[in-house]
Design a protein around this motif. Structure first.
Motif, mmCIF file in Angstrom:
data_model
loop_
_atom_site.group_PDB
_atom_site.id
_atom_site.type_symbol
_atom_site.label_atom_id
_atom_site.label_comp_id
_atom_site.label_asym_id
_atom_site.label_seq_id
_atom_site.Cartn_x
_atom_site.Cartn_y
_atom_site.Cartn_z
ATOM 1 N N THR A 6 -1.335 -3.834 6.100
ATOM 2 C CA THR A 6 -1.064 -4.238 4.716
ATOM 3 C C THR A 6 -2.287 -4.078 3.814
ATOM 4 O O THR A 6 -2.174 -4.201 2.600
ATOM 5 C CB THR A 6 -0.593 -5.699 4.672
ATOM 6 N N SER A 7 -3.455 -3.831 4.411
ATOM 7 C CA SER A 7 -4.678 -3.715 3.612
ATOM 8 C C SER A 7 -5.036 -2.269 3.282
ATOM 9 O O SER A 7 -6.015 -2.024 2.580
ATOM 10 C CB SER A 7 -5.851 -4.355 4.367
ATOM 11 N N VAL A 8 -4.255 -1.304 3.788
ATOM 12 C CA VAL A 8 -4.607 0.111 3.622
ATOM 13 C C VAL A 8 -4.477 0.524 2.160
ATOM 14 O O VAL A 8 -3.494 0.209 1.484
ATOM 15 C CB VAL A 8 -3.703 0.993 4.507
ATOM 16 N N HIS A 9 -5.509 1.243 1.687
ATOM 17 C CA HIS A 9 -5.515 1.737 0.306
ATOM 18 C C HIS A 9 -5.897 3.217 0.321
ATOM 19 O O HIS A 9 -6.887 3.604 0.927
ATOM 20 C CB HIS A 9 -6.508 0.932 -0.532
ATOM 21 N N PHE A 10 -5.092 4.040 -0.351
ATOM 22 C CA PHE A 10 -5.301 5.494 -0.416
ATOM 23 C C PHE A 10 -5.322 5.895 -1.882
ATOM 24 O O PHE A 10 -4.454 5.510 -2.660
ATOM 25 C CB PHE A 10 -4.152 6.202 0.318
ATOM 26 N N LYS A 11 -6.336 6.690 -2.261
ATOM 27 C CA LYS A 11 -6.332 7.207 -3.633
ATOM 28 C C LYS A 11 -7.129 8.493 -3.702
ATOM 29 O O LYS A 11 -8.021 8.751 -2.886
ATOM 30 C CB LYS A 11 -6.897 6.176 -4.609
ATOM 31 N N ARG A 38 -14.384 2.220 4.663
ATOM 32 C CA ARG A 38 -14.165 3.108 3.513
ATOM 33 C C ARG A 38 -14.473 4.523 3.979
ATOM 34 O O ARG A 38 -15.602 4.835 4.341
ATOM 35 C CB ARG A 38 -15.052 2.706 2.339
ATOM 36 N N TRP A 90 1.059 9.218 5.069
ATOM 37 C CA TRP A 90 1.388 9.089 3.656
ATOM 38 C C TRP A 90 2.305 10.222 3.224
ATOM 39 O O TRP A 90 2.154 11.366 3.681
ATOM 40 C CB TRP A 90 0.140 9.144 2.787
ATOM 41 N N SER A 92 -9.303 3.296 2.590
ATOM 42 C CA SER A 92 -9.979 2.047 2.941
ATOM 43 C C SER A 92 -8.980 1.103 3.597
ATOM 44 O O SER A 92 -7.785 1.131 3.295
ATOM 45 C CB SER A 92 -10.604 1.388 1.709
ATOM 46 N N TYR A 93 -9.496 0.287 4.517
ATOM 47 C CA TYR A 93 -8.641 -0.682 5.197
ATOM 48 C C TYR A 93 -9.507 -1.740 5.865
ATOM 49 O O TYR A 93 -10.706 -1.551 6.097
ATOM 50 C CB TYR A 93 -7.738 -0.003 6.229
ATOM 51 N N GLN A 144 3.989 4.964 2.399
ATOM 52 C CA GLN A 144 2.872 4.784 3.328
ATOM 53 C C GLN A 144 3.382 4.116 4.592
ATOM 54 O O GLN A 144 4.145 3.142 4.535
ATOM 55 C CB GLN A 144 1.804 3.918 2.665
ATOM 56 N N GLU A 174 -10.057 8.794 -0.929
ATOM 57 C CA GLU A 174 -10.687 7.601 -0.365
ATOM 58 C C GLU A 174 -9.638 6.810 0.391
ATOM 59 O O GLU A 174 -8.594 6.446 -0.147
ATOM 60 C CB GLU A 174 -11.289 6.731 -1.461
#
Length: 468
Positions: free
Chosen positions: A68-73, A42, A168, A183-184, A86, A181
């Motif tokens: 496939t686990s990448v999260h951006f916010k 994170r 992105w 996270s992956y 992405q 943030e």
């Protein structure tokens, strides 16, 4: 052979107007490591976005990331910052990839004897590079790759990168600075617990010193990070991802640095300070150190070597003569422990007459909750020998047999000992007679506890009936 990229130019061709965000100061980093070769990262950063569409690139990510686990916010204003696209770019530059991109284009080759060849790249393989000064009139050069010192390319071709990069396309409704943030999940980083047990001289107590060993092969550094460790086995589906630890003879005692808490069906250990975990680094951090834990040394003899009933082939069966040595203690608060113990290897030591610690064996433990008993197999006894014989075999009916066994333990030590003798049974069984009491361990196993005098021997004699 060295590859020199003289000019690194990355071309972006998109429809419309884009702003490219490069500077993204890191504001915080948390990494949760599981003991299944996986970690959750994170990453908090600040970024300045222009109104409209922006391209965001992050290069300092793990090369073994699960894309496939990448999260951006955006933590500042998620509603006004929308992710459009992405990408994870991992087509890393190499000599052959550069050459493949420069087919029919001009390159410059310098050999080890300082000859210079400049021309259009026609083809290449593992042994030679073929270039033409002029595609039509020549001349054509075949250059041995082993003789090449440098190859110069005008620029880095589009699509090749020097580091794995997350990209992105973000649409922002305002020109503003955002705290984001990222996270992956990534493979290539693992942890385990390593334990050192030091036995007292009288072998009545032990000290247990535990260290966390973190091994990072994920392709990224984690600088000044908050570290949490998860003990337990989470379920993981098999995935396709882009993209042995040294033994310790002795660990110095240190103060514990982790706080343990229950988390879901697992246990979590949080490091009480920030630390840096570099790529290709093995890091060790003290977990706990407990003294004067009551322990028991056990001798166990299991003489049977065959796996199934022998029926009438009972003569001349081999047996195991070795007596195993175990140490046993309880993971309880009364013993000074009473904490969840992560799985790991326990190395056992004892001081000799010169007060020098000597290694006497090792075993592994599984994840062990509090108030459970721990038993470590550390070797076999030199001065204790077991012997197992079938004295008599009878066939009563077609499916009923009677056997008489003699198990002898010879003790060559200068003190008396107690040995647990383990015997395995078959089918529908019952003990008809025995010269020692026994305890039923499970449906097909019994145990005799016998005392053997110093420089003496003791024999267990029993008869069993089997309905098979």
């Amino acid at each position: 052979m060295n590859i020199i990229a003289v000019i690194l130019v990355v071309l972006l061709s998109f429809l419309g107007s884009f702003s490219i965000a490069n500077e993204m100061p890191q504001r915080g980093l948390d990494i949760t490591i599981y003991n299944q070769d996986i970690a959750l990262v994170r990453d908090l950063r600040t970024i300045s976005l222009e109104k409209g569409r922006n391209i965001i690139k992050v290069t300092d990510v793990a090369s073994k990331i699960d894309a496939t686990s990448v999260h951006f916010k955006s933590l500042t204003d998620p509603a006004r910052c929308r992710i459009i696209e992405q990408n994870f770019e991992y087509d890393l530059v190499s000599s052959d990839k550069l050459l493949s991109k420069y087919i029919d284009q001009e390159i410059r080759i310098i050999t080890r004897d300082n000859n210079v060849y400049q021309g259009y790249l026609l083809s290449y393989d593992s042994r030679q590079i073929i270039i033409a000064h002029n595609k039509i009139t020549g001349p054509i050069y075949m250059v041995d790759r082993e003789n090449i010192r440098d190859i110069e390319f005008p620029q880095l071709p589009e699509g090749l990168i020097t580091k794995p990069t997350l990209v992105w396309e973000v649409e922002s409704q305002d020109k503003d600075e955002h705290l984001i943030e990222l996270s992956y999940l990534t493979r290539g980083i693992n942890w385990r617990a390593d334990y050192v047990a030091n036995l007292s001289k009288d072998e009545k107590t032990l000290s247990l010193n535990s260290w966390v060993t973190i091994d990072n092969r994920s392709g990224a550094d984690y600088n000044f990070a908050n570290v949490k460790l998860i003990a337990g086995e989470i379920r993981l589906e098999e995935r396709d991802y882009v993209e042995a630890l040294p033994k310790m003879a002795y660990m110095a005692e240190a103060q514990p640095q982790f706080e343990e808490k229950s988390f879901f069906e697992y246990h979590m250990y949080s490091l009480n300070r920030k630390t840096t975990i570099k790529n290709n680094q093995t890091k060790q951090i003290s977990l706990f150190n407990v003294q004067n834990i009551p322990m028991e040394k056990r001798y166990v003899y299991d003489g049977k070597l065959y796996r199934s009933y022998y029926f009438d082939n009972w003569r001349g069966l081999d047996y195991n003569p070795k007596v195993s040595v175990y140490i046993r203690f309880k993971n309880s608060s009364d013993s000074g422990l009473g904490i969840p113990l992560p799985k790991g290897k326990v190395r056992v030591y004892k001081a000799d007459e010169d007060e020098t610690l000597q290694f006497i064996g090792e075993d592994s433990i599984d994840h062990t909750p509090k108030d459970e008993r721990i038993e470590l197999l550390i070797g076999t006894a030199f001065d204790i020998v077991g012997e197992r014989k079938i004295l008599e075999h009878k066939k009563i009916t077609n499916n009923v047999y009677q056997d008489t066994y003699q198990i002898t333990i010879r003790n060559h030590k200068d003190e008396s000992i107690r040995v647990s003798i383990i015997e395995h049974q078959w089918g529908d069984w019952k003990i008809l007679k025995s010269n020692y009491d026994y305890k039923k361990i499970d449906a097909y196993k019994i145990e005799f506890e016998v005392e053997i005098p110093k420089d003496g021997e003791t024999s267990v004699l029993y008869t069993a009936e089997y309905r098979l």
